[in-house]
Motif scaffolding. Structure first.
Motif, short mmCIF file in Angstrom:
data_model
loop_
_atom_site.label_atom_id
_atom_site.label_comp_id
_atom_site.label_asym_id
_atom_site.label_seq_id
_atom_site.Cartn_x
_atom_site.Cartn_y
_atom_site.Cartn_z
N LYS A 1 16.50 4.74 2.11
CA LYS A 1 17.24 3.60 2.64
C LYS A 1 16.49 2.97 3.81
CE LYS A 1 21.68 2.38 4.76
NZ LYS A 1 23.00 2.89 5.23
N THR A 2 16.00 3.80 4.69
CA THR A 2 15.25 3.29 5.85
C THR A 2 13.95 2.62 5.42
OG1 THR A 2 16.15 5.06 7.24
CG2 THR A 2 14.17 3.94 8.04
N ILE A 3 13.25 3.24 4.48
CA ILE A 3 11.99 2.66 4.00
C ILE A 3 12.21 1.30 3.37
CG2 ILE A 3 10.09 2.95 2.35
CD1 ILE A 3 10.38 5.97 2.73
N LEU A 4 13.26 1.20 2.55
CA LEU A 4 13.52 -0.07 1.85
C LEU A 4 13.87 -1.18 2.82
CD1 LEU A 4 14.02 -1.87 -0.58
CD2 LEU A 4 16.29 -0.84 -0.81
N ASP B 1 0.84 -1.20 0.00
CA ASP B 1 0.00 0.00 0.00
C ASP B 1 0.88 1.26 0.00
OD1 ASP B 1 -1.86 2.00 0.38
OD2 ASP B 1 -3.01 0.88 1.87
N LYS B 2 0.61 2.17 -0.93
CA LYS B 2 1.41 3.39 -1.07
C LYS B 2 1.30 4.28 0.16
CE LYS B 2 2.87 2.50 -5.21
NZ LYS B 2 4.31 2.18 -5.45
N SER B 3 0.21 4.15 0.91
CA SER B 3 0.06 4.98 2.10
C SER B 3 1.13 4.69 3.14
CB SER B 3 -1.33 4.77 2.71
OG SER B 3 -1.49 3.42 3.14
N ILE B 4 1.66 3.46 3.11
CA ILE B 4 2.73 3.11 4.05
C ILE B 4 3.99 3.91 3.75
CG2 ILE B 4 4.25 1.24 4.81
CD1 ILE B 4 1.98 -0.70 4.32
N PHE B 5 4.31 4.08 2.46
CA PHE B 5 5.47 4.87 2.08
C PHE B 5 5.27 6.34 2.45
CE2 PHE B 5 5.29 1.32 -0.98
CZ PHE B 5 6.53 0.75 -0.73
N GLU B 6 4.06 6.83 2.21
CA GLU B 6 3.79 8.23 2.52
C GLU B 6 3.90 8.49 4.02
OE1 GLU B 6 3.52 10.48 0.28
OE2 GLU B 6 3.58 9.01 -1.37
N ALA B 7 3.38 7.56 4.82
CA ALA B 7 3.45 7.72 6.27
C ALA B 7 4.91 7.70 6.75
CB ALA B 7 2.67 6.61 6.95
N ALA B 8 5.72 6.82 6.15
CA ALA B 8 7.14 6.75 6.53
C ALA B 8 7.87 8.05 6.17
CB ALA B 8 7.79 5.57 5.85
N LYS B 9 7.55 8.61 5.02
CA LYS B 9 8.20 9.86 4.59
C LYS B 9 7.80 11.02 5.50
CE LYS B 9 8.51 8.51 -0.28
NZ LYS B 9 8.03 8.75 -1.67
N ILE B 10 6.53 11.03 5.92
CA ILE B 10 6.07 12.08 6.83
C ILE B 10 6.80 11.99 8.16
CG2 ILE B 10 4.08 12.87 8.17
CD1 ILE B 10 2.30 12.06 5.83
N ASP B 11 7.11 10.76 8.59
CA ASP B 11 7.85 10.56 9.85
C ASP B 11 9.33 10.84 9.70
OD1 ASP B 11 5.55 9.86 11.16
OD2 ASP B 11 5.82 7.70 10.90
N GLY B 12 9.77 11.21 8.49
CA GLY B 12 11.17 11.59 8.27
C GLY B 12 12.08 10.48 7.81
N ALA B 13 11.53 9.33 7.42
CA ALA B 13 12.35 8.21 6.96
C ALA B 13 12.86 8.48 5.55
CB ALA B 13 11.56 6.92 6.99
N ASP B 14 14.14 8.16 5.31
CA ASP B 14 14.67 8.30 3.96
C ASP B 14 14.44 7.00 3.19
OD1 ASP B 14 16.44 6.56 5.11
OD2 ASP B 14 18.16 7.92 5.08
#
Length: 281
Positions: free
Chosen positions: A181-184, A166-179
């Protein structure tokens, strides 16, 4: 109107098909195992017998006597492990980039990569050989490893797996400041653990059983992989000549690392599927 097949009959039919298929698939391995403890006369006996009159366990002693088989197994195991790790890392990064990072020409890049997948593998041997030769890595495990660290199939598989998240997971991680590398590696990789396990098994087994390309790169017998070593056993000038019992024993021994990888990988695949179900649920 057509009557539906009763569930009991359908279940019996399905299980019968699965049983027959399992026997067909397992029979060559069973035949190899039983031949490894037969005499040469029993192997060529007509009609053939599944079990020997007296198990010839000394065939294993003959196959392992000079220690070369262990060398071949070690060469294949450690090179395959390194190749598997590198392939999983670079394929995951590439697949993540083309699915979650917007840049100009992203789709074109993926199309070009997939077009190369349509090329016969043998068509790349000549340019690969020239590159490895110019790097001075012919007849080295380093050259062999470097030439096997890219997999179009693995990239495609990861891309399909990452697109299911789900793309919302990526968006939530970016909002929390994850880059990225961290997301992957801390979000996408754990959620796709079953894909990593499956592709890891496929990559390891493919590298472990590699024969044609490795035979072009490696010339020193001490650097042979198991497929090359077994081929030498079939030669009349090889260590065991036409001692088919010892050859079958050697084949059984070299399969052991693959069985170990399968059982370990099976556990990870089940855990990955369970984790995915929990996360998605």
């Amino acid at each position: 109107m057509k009557r539906k097949m009763p569930s009991a009959i359908k279940g019996i039919a399905v299980h019968t098909i699965l049983l027959v298929s399992s026997i067909v698939i397992a029979f060559p391995f069973l035949w190899m195992l039983t031949n490894s403890i037969k005499t040469k006369a029993e192997i060529w006996q007509i009609p053939p017998k599944l079990l020997p009159s007296t198990p010839q366990w000394n065939n294993y002693a003959i196959a392992l006597a000079d220690g070369t088989l262990f060398t071949y197994i070690w060469n294949s195991t450690y090179t395959s492990a390194i190749i598997t790790v590198i392939v999983l890392i670079n394929s995951a990064m590439f697949a993540y980039a083309i699915t979650n990072i917007k840049f100009k020409g992203r789709n074109l890049l993926f199309v070009i990569v997939m077009i190369t997948y349509m090329m016969p593998v043998a068509a790349t041997y000549v340019p690969d050989y020239i590159i490895i030769s110019r790097m001075g890595l012919i007849n080295t495990h380093t050259g062999y490893i470097l030439s096997c660290t890219a997999s179009i199939f693995t990239i495609f598989f990861f891309r399909q797996a990452f697109m299911q998240i789900d793309k919302s997971i990526f968006e939530a991680a970016k909002i929390d400041g994850a880059d990225h590398k961290t997301i992957l590696w801390h979000i996408v990789a754990p959620m796709s653990s079953s894909s990593f396990a499956t592709l890891g098994i496929f990559t390891f087994v493919g590298s472990y059983n590699n024969y044609l390309w490795s035979s072009l790169i490696l010339k020193d017998q001490k650097k042979y992989l198991v497929s090359m070593g077994i081929q030498a056993f079939f030669s009349a000038e090889g260590s065991y000549g036409l001692n088919w019992g010892a050859i079958m024993a050697a084949c059984c021994v070299i399969v052991l690392p693959l069985l170990l990888i399968f059982f370990i990988g099976e556990k990870w695949i089940i855990n990955g599927i369970t984790s995915d179900a929990v996360i998605k649920g």
